[in-house]
Write a protein that holds these residues in place. Structure first.
Motif, PDB file in Angstrom:
ATOM      1  N   GLU A  41       0.917  -1.048   0.145  1.00 53.01           N
ATOM      2  CA  GLU A  41       0.190  -0.086   0.156  1.00 53.01           C
ATOM      3  C   GLU A  41       0.954   1.332   0.030  1.00 53.01           C
ATOM      4  OE1 GLU A  41      -3.179   2.485   0.057  1.00 53.01           O
ATOM      5  OE2 GLU A  41      -3.121   0.499  -0.385  1.00 53.01           O
ATOM      6  N   THR A  42       1.847   1.324   0.838  1.00 56.68           N
ATOM      7  CA  THR A  42       2.782   2.388   0.909  1.00 56.68           C
ATOM      8  C   THR A  42       3.689   2.724  -0.452  1.00 56.68           C
ATOM      9  OG1 THR A  42       3.280   2.056   3.219  1.00 56.68           O
ATOM     10  CG2 THR A  42       4.865   3.589   1.878  1.00 56.68           C
ATOM     11  N   GLN A  43       3.882   1.584  -1.062  1.00 55.78           N
ATOM     12  CA  GLN A  43       4.517   1.715  -2.529  1.00 55.78           C
ATOM     13  C   GLN A  43       3.686   2.234  -3.312  1.00 55.78           C
ATOM     14  OE1 GLN A  43       7.813   0.940  -2.750  1.00 55.78           O
ATOM     15  NE2 GLN A  43       7.466   1.977  -4.841  1.00 55.78           N
ATOM     16  N   ARG A  44       2.360   1.692  -3.514  1.00 53.99           N
ATOM     17  CA  ARG A  44       1.421   2.144  -4.313  1.00 53.99           C
ATOM     18  C   ARG A  44       0.990   3.745  -4.162  1.00 53.99           C
ATOM     19  NH1 ARG A  44      -3.438   3.789  -4.274  1.00 53.99           N
ATOM     20  NH2 ARG A  44      -3.812   3.344  -2.158  1.00 53.99           N
ATOM     21  N   GLN A  45       1.108   4.352  -3.084  1.00 56.31           N
ATOM     22  CA  GLN A  45       0.916   5.679  -2.860  1.00 56.31           C
ATOM     23  C   GLN A  45       2.201   6.212  -3.387  1.00 56.31           C
ATOM     24  OE1 GLN A  45       0.311   5.601   1.657  1.00 56.31           O
ATOM     25  NE2 GLN A  45      -1.702   5.319   1.317  1.00 56.31           N
ATOM     26  N   TYR A  46       3.372   6.114  -3.170  1.00 59.63           N
ATOM     27  CA  TYR A  46       4.514   6.630  -3.733  1.00 59.63           C
ATOM     28  C   TYR A  46       4.431   6.440  -5.112  1.00 59.63           C
ATOM     29  CZ  TYR A  46       7.019   6.199   0.730  1.00 59.63           C
ATOM     30  OH  TYR A  46       7.332   6.384   2.041  1.00 59.63           O
ATOM     31  N   ASP A  47       4.133   5.536  -5.894  1.00 66.88           N
ATOM     32  CA  ASP A  47       4.011   5.515  -7.372  1.00 66.88           C
ATOM     33  C   ASP A  47       2.833   6.283  -7.841  1.00 66.88           C
ATOM     34  OD1 ASP A  47       5.926   3.638  -7.354  1.00 66.88           O
ATOM     35  OD2 ASP A  47       4.436   1.786  -7.328  1.00 66.88           O
ATOM     36  N   GLU A  48       1.751   6.376  -6.939  1.00 65.92           N
ATOM     37  CA  GLU A  48       0.877   7.548  -7.522  1.00 65.92           C
ATOM     38  C   GLU A  48       1.154   8.990  -7.366  1.00 65.92           C
ATOM     39  OE1 GLU A  48      -2.719   6.507  -5.253  1.00 65.92           O
ATOM     40  OE2 GLU A  48      -3.256   4.843  -6.409  1.00 65.92           O
ATOM     41  N   LYS A  50       4.124  10.453  -7.898  1.00 68.90           N
ATOM     42  CA  LYS A  50       5.436  10.405  -8.796  1.00 68.90           C
ATOM     43  C   LYS A  50       4.776  11.748  -9.932  1.00 68.90           C
ATOM     44  CE  LYS A  50       8.341   6.698  -8.465  1.00 68.90           C
ATOM     45  NZ  LYS A  50       8.771   5.386  -9.110  1.00 68.90           N
ATOM     46  N   VAL A  51       5.631  12.514 -10.143  1.00 66.88           N
ATOM     47  CA  VAL A  51       5.373  13.345 -11.289  1.00 66.88           C
ATOM     48  C   VAL A  51       6.398  13.363 -12.186  1.00 66.88           C
ATOM     49  CG1 VAL A  51       5.375  16.036 -11.599  1.00 66.88           C
ATOM     50  CG2 VAL A  51       4.727  15.104  -9.488  1.00 66.88           C
ATOM     51  N   PRO A  52       5.923  13.195 -13.506  1.00 66.51           N
ATOM     52  CA  PRO A  52       6.846  13.283 -14.529  1.00 66.51           C
ATOM     53  C   PRO A  52       7.876  14.053 -14.723  1.00 66.51           C
ATOM     54  CG  PRO A  52       4.824  13.511 -15.364  1.00 66.51           C
ATOM     55  CD  PRO A  52       4.544  13.471 -14.100  1.00 66.51           C
TER      56      PRO A  52
END
Length: 62
Positions: A41-48, A50-52
């Motif tokens: 869940e934490t990794q998913r939040q980090y991935d969401e 991200k800014v290109p």
């Protein structure tokens, strides 16, 4: 050819050789600040979050 070693590195090598008990303290400190378990869940939040990156990061134009 000799490999460069800073004065600080030399000091730390000598100090750790004289104080081997500090190795455990060093490991505890690392575990406290760096070795933290992560959940999916934490990794998913980090991935969401991200800014290109821009094509040219030093550009002043948006």
């Amino acid at each position: 050819m000799a490999i460069y070693e800073s004065d600080h590195t030399k000091f730390m090598r000598e100090w750790m050789a004289k104080h081997p008990e500090e190795l455990e303290e060093q490991k505890k400190g690392r575990a406290l600040w760096w070795d933290r378990p992560q959940t999916l869940e934490t990794q998913r939040q980090y991935d969401e979050g991200k800014v290109p990156n821009k094509a040219y990061p030093y550009s002043t134009e948006s």
